[in-house]
Write an enzyme that holds these catalytic residues in place. Structure first.
Site, PDB file in Angstrom:
ATOM      1  N   TRP A 133       0.845  -1.202   0.000  1.00  8.98           N
ATOM      2  CA  TRP A 133       0.000   0.000   0.000  1.00  8.98           C
ATOM      3  C   TRP A 133       0.877   1.247   0.000  1.00  8.98           C
ATOM      4  O   TRP A 133       0.640   2.199  -0.731  1.00  8.98           O
ATOM      5  CB  TRP A 133      -0.962   0.015   1.181  1.00  8.98           C
ATOM      6  CG  TRP A 133      -1.970  -1.088   1.133  1.00  8.98           C
ATOM      7  CD1 TRP A 133      -2.143  -2.089   2.047  1.00  8.98           C
ATOM      8  CD2 TRP A 133      -2.962  -1.321   0.105  1.00  8.98           C
ATOM      9  NE1 TRP A 133      -3.152  -2.913   1.650  1.00  8.98           N
ATOM     10  CE2 TRP A 133      -3.677  -2.473   0.475  1.00  8.98           C
ATOM     11  CE3 TRP A 133      -3.300  -0.671  -1.082  1.00  8.98           C
ATOM     12  CZ2 TRP A 133      -4.724  -2.988  -0.294  1.00  8.98           C
ATOM     13  CZ3 TRP A 133      -4.341  -1.183  -1.857  1.00  8.98           C
ATOM     14  CH2 TRP A 133      -5.038  -2.326  -1.453  1.00  8.98           C
ATOM     15  N   ASP A 161      -1.501   7.116   6.147  1.00  5.10           N
ATOM     16  CA  ASP A 161      -2.567   6.193   5.766  1.00  5.10           C
ATOM     17  C   ASP A 161      -2.822   5.315   6.992  1.00  5.10           C
ATOM     18  O   ASP A 161      -1.965   4.518   7.367  1.00  5.10           O
ATOM     19  CB  ASP A 161      -2.094   5.357   4.563  1.00  5.10           C
ATOM     20  CG  ASP A 161      -3.080   4.247   4.179  1.00  5.10           C
ATOM     21  OD1 ASP A 161      -4.092   4.067   4.881  1.00  5.10           O
ATOM     22  OD2 ASP A 161      -2.818   3.562   3.170  1.00  5.10           O
ATOM     23  N   LYS A 164     -11.907  -1.288   7.176  1.00 14.26           N
ATOM     24  CA  LYS A 164     -11.120  -2.187   7.996  1.00 14.26           C
ATOM     25  C   LYS A 164     -11.578  -2.110   9.455  1.00 14.26           C
ATOM     26  O   LYS A 164     -11.884  -3.103  10.062  1.00 14.26           O
ATOM     27  CB  LYS A 164      -9.629  -1.849   7.902  1.00 14.26           C
ATOM     28  CG  LYS A 164      -9.102  -1.709   6.472  1.00 14.26           C
ATOM     29  CD  LYS A 164      -8.640  -3.002   5.871  1.00 14.26           C
ATOM     30  CE  LYS A 164      -8.452  -3.002   4.367  1.00 14.26           C
ATOM     31  NZ  LYS A 164      -7.565  -1.986   3.804  1.00 14.26           N
TER      32      LYS A 164
HETATM   33  C1  PLP Z   1      -6.981  -1.679   2.407  1.00  9.43           C
HETATM   34  C2  PLP Z   1      -5.934  -0.660   2.411  1.00  9.43           C
HETATM   35  C3  PLP Z   1      -5.836   0.318   1.405  1.00  9.43           C
HETATM   36  C4  PLP Z   1      -6.748   0.344   0.197  1.00  9.43           C
HETATM   37  O1  PLP Z   1      -7.969   0.837   0.527  1.00  9.43           O
HETATM   38  P1  PLP Z   1      -9.096   1.054  -0.583  1.00  9.43           P
HETATM   39  O2  PLP Z   1     -10.156   1.754   0.198  1.00  9.43           O
HETATM   40  O3  PLP Z   1      -9.509  -0.297  -1.064  1.00  9.43           O
HETATM   41  O4  PLP Z   1      -8.543   1.878  -1.679  1.00  9.43           O
HETATM   42  C5  PLP Z   1      -4.862   1.287   1.537  1.00  9.43           C
HETATM   43  N1  PLP Z   1      -4.013   1.294   2.574  1.00  9.43           N
HETATM   44  C6  PLP Z   1      -4.064   0.366   3.549  1.00  9.43           C
HETATM   45  C7  PLP Z   1      -3.102   0.432   4.695  1.00  9.43           C
HETATM   46  C8  PLP Z   1      -5.031  -0.647   3.502  1.00  9.43           C
HETATM   47  O5  PLP Z   1      -5.090  -1.564   4.470  1.00  9.43           O
END
Ligand code: PLP
Length: 356
Positions: free
Chosen positions: A99, A166, A190
C-alpha cells in the site's frame, strides 16, 4: 455454528451497527422511508453526518484547525489526492508494504519523491528505523499499519515537515496524537465501517500551497467548503460508520479499544510464540495489533492446508494469509471479541496436539 470473523477488510463490524443499519434500510428514524431512498440533503441525513463528524473528532481527540471529511474513492484515491494537493516539488515516503508503495508510485506523477527507507529487502516484515526525513520535502507519508504483512508503527513520529498517514487499518485502534499529523486518511472498511466511505482528517493550513490547478472533485477545499456534500456522499456507509462510532464511544472510547486490542493480540502472539508448529512472520518489535501474520515452521509446511480445513470446521473465517506472505493472517479489529481469538488459539493448540 458461531463464525469467528478474522477477515482483513471489509471486515467485522459491531453487531449493533449492523442491526441498526438493517432497521434504517427498512424504515429510517420512523419517517416511513428507507435511508436508501432519501436525499442526502434531507435534515435527517444531515443529522447523521454531523453526528459522525462530531463523534470522530471527540473519540480521536482531533484538535481545532482540522477538518473531517467523508468521501468516496477509497484510500487508493487518496494516494493521488494527497500529492495533487500537497506536492509542489518534493515529497518523502516510507515504504513499508505494497500500500505504501502504491502511494509512493502515485506521488511520482506529481514531483520528486524520496524513498526514505524500505523494508522490501525482507518482504516488509519490519518497520525501518534510524532513517532521516529530508527537511526540504513538502510532506512525509507513512502507512501506520501494514495490513498485509502485519507490521505497525506504534508511535506518533516527531516530524519537522507535515506528516501524512494512511491509517486505513489501525484508525481508532489506539490513541493517536493527531496534532503530530498534518493529514490522516483511510478506507473505512477495515476498522471503522463498511466499504464505500473514506475518511480524511486534514489540517486546513497545509492546503492551497501548490501551484497547479486541482480538479474540483480532487481538491480537499471543495469538500471542506461543502461539508462532504459537494456531490452525493456514500450515505449508507456513513450511517453505519456513525453507528460504529456510537458503539465505540459507549464501550469506553479509543483507550478502551487499545486495552482490548492489546489483550487480544497478546493472547494470539503468545500462542504463536509458544507453539512448536506455528511461527510469526513479522519482527517482534514491529508487530501489528490489528493483523497477526503467522505461518507453519518449515518442517510442518505441508500441514498448512490441513490446518485451514480444520479451522474452517471450527468456524474460523478469513484466516488465509495474503498471497504475498502465505500462511495465515488473523485480523483482530476493534469489533472482534476476545472469545474469537480464544477460539482460534484453542483450535491451533488442538491441531498441534493431533498433528505433531
Ligand atoms: C486496504 C488498504 C488500502 C486500500 O484501501 P481502498 O479503500 O480499497 O482503496 C490502503 N491502505 C491500507 C493500509 C489498507 O489496508
Amino acid at each position: 455454528m458461531k463464525k469467528h470473523n478474522f477477515n482483513a477488510g471489509p471486515s467485522i463490524l459491531p453487531q449493533v451497527a449492523i442491526e441498526n443499519t438493517a432497521k434504517a434500510i427498512l424504515d429510517f428514524n420512523g419517517i416511513g422511508l428507507s435511508i436508501l431512498e432519501i436525499s442526502h440533503r434531507s435534515k435527517e441525513f444531515q443529522a447523521v453526518i454531523d453526528e459522525a463528524v462530531a463523534l470522530f473528532k471527540e473519540v480521536l481527540g482531533i484538535p481545532e484547525g482540522y477538518q473531517v471529511l467523508f468521501l468516496g474513492g477509497g484510500a487508493s484515491t487518496q494516494f493521488c489526492m494527497v500529492p495533487f494537493n500537497l506536492l509542489n516539488k518534493k515529497a518523502a515516503y516510507l515504504e513499508t508494504g505494497v500500500w505504501a508503495k502504491k502511494a509512493l508510485k502515485e506521488a511520482k506523477l506529481f514531483g520528486e519523491v524520496t524513498n526514505v527507507a524500505s523494508s522490501a529487502d525482507r518482504n516488509y516484515c519490519y518497520i525501518p528505523k534510524g532513517f532521516t526525513v529530508p527537511t526540504d520535502a513538502e510532506y512525509f507519508h507513512i502507512t501506520t499499519n501494514n495490513t498485509i504483512y502485519g507490521t505497525e508503527i506504534h508511535e506518533d513520529y516527531n516530524c519537522q515537515i507535515p506528516l501524512v498517514a494512511d491509517m486505513s487499518s489501525d484508525i481508532l485502534s489506539r490513541p493517536v496524537d493527531v496534532s503530530k499529523y498534518a493529514m490522516i486518511y483511510g478506507g473505512a472498511q477495515k476498522n471503522l465501517g463498511p466499504a464505500g466511505v473514506t475518511f480524511v482528517i486534514v489540517r486546513e493550513d497545509i492546503l492551497g500551497k501548490v501551484e497547479r490547478t486541482i480538479p474540483t472533485m480532487l481538491d480537499y477545499r471543495t469538500h471542506i467548503k461543502e461539508g462532504s456534500m459537494f456531490n452525493t456522499p456514500p450515505v449508507l456507509p456513513i450511517f453505519t460508520l456513525n453507528e460504529t462510532l456510537k458503539w465505540l464511544k459507549a464501550l469506553g472510547g479509543v483507550e478502551k479499544m487499545y486495552e482490548m486490542n492489546k489483550k487480544k493480540a497478546g493472547l494470539l502472539y503468545d500462542a504463536i510464540d509458544n507453539s512448536k508448529m506455528f511461527v510469526g512472520t513479522a519482527d517482534k518489535d514491529s508487530r501489528s495489533l490489528m493483523n497477526i501474520c503467522f505461518v507453519m515452521k518449515d518442517e510442518y509446511k505441508d500441514k498448512e492446508e490441513a490446518f485451514m480445513e480444520f479451522a474452517k470446521k471450527q468456524g474460523m473465517v478469513g484466516i488465509k494469509g495474503h498471497r504475498s506472505v502465505g500462511g495465515f493472517r488473523a485480523s483482530t479489529y476493534n469489533a472482534l471479541p476476545i472469545e474469537s481469538v480464544q477460539a482460534l488459539v484453542d483450535c491451533m493448540a488442538e491441531f498441534e496436539k493431533n498433528n505433531m
